[in-house]
Scaffold this motif. Structure first.
Motif: not given
Length: 156
Positions: A88-112
């Motif tokens: 379809x031409x229109x997206x059914x939803x959109x999203x945008x991160x407002x927070x990102x945290x990275x693990x101390x070793x720099x290998x994993x991250x959480x976004x929300x």
């Protein structure tokens, strides 16, 4: 003598690990994940399923699926399960991160951040776990929505 040598090896390994972690620029990695998440979201806005797929880890695990209940396991299953969202031409939803945290070793991250319906109304909060699969290459490993807080329900 053997115990002393083993203790020295353990101590040296610990020092090397701490030194390596101290040299990690977490702020730069955080910005990489913000950029990756926004590009991931842009794939929906621009209706480019191929771009969506480029952000998925082979081990991706997405909760909710198109039916809102299933768990999609693996890149192929996630890509197939999300394909209808790109029709379809229109997206059914959109999203945008407002927070990102990275693990101390720099290998994993959480976004929300907030997921919004086409009118802009917040409908759910997304939570994604990203893994750095090569230097500067972040891919989504886990994605799961969470109910909105009362404040988020009233967000513009």
């Amino acid at each position: 003598m053997r115990r002393v040598r083993e203790a020295l090896i353990v101590a040296a390994t610990a020092c090397f690990s701490l030194t390596a972690m101290a040299s990690i620029d977490l702020a730069a990695l955080q910005q990489q994940v913000f950029t990756a998440e926004r590009a991931f979201a842009r794939s929906m806005a621009e209706r480019k399923h191929e771009d969506f797929m480029r952000h998925l880890s082979e081990q991706a695990l997405f909760f909710g699926g198109p039916d809102g209940k299933s768990v999609l396991r693996g890149k192929a299953a996630v890509a197939a399960g999300w394909k209808s969202f790109y029709d379809g031409a229109l997206a059914p939803f959109s999203w945008d991160p407002d927070q990102v945290e990275v693990s101390p070793d720099g290998q994993l991250a959480h976004s929300t951040g907030l997921v919004r319906d086409p009118s802009g109304k917040p409908v759910v909060r997304f939570n994604s776990v990203w893994r750095q699969e090569a230097p500067g290459v972040w891919r989504v490993v886990v994605d799961k929505g969470a109910p909105l807080s009362e404040a988020e329900k009233k967000a513009p």
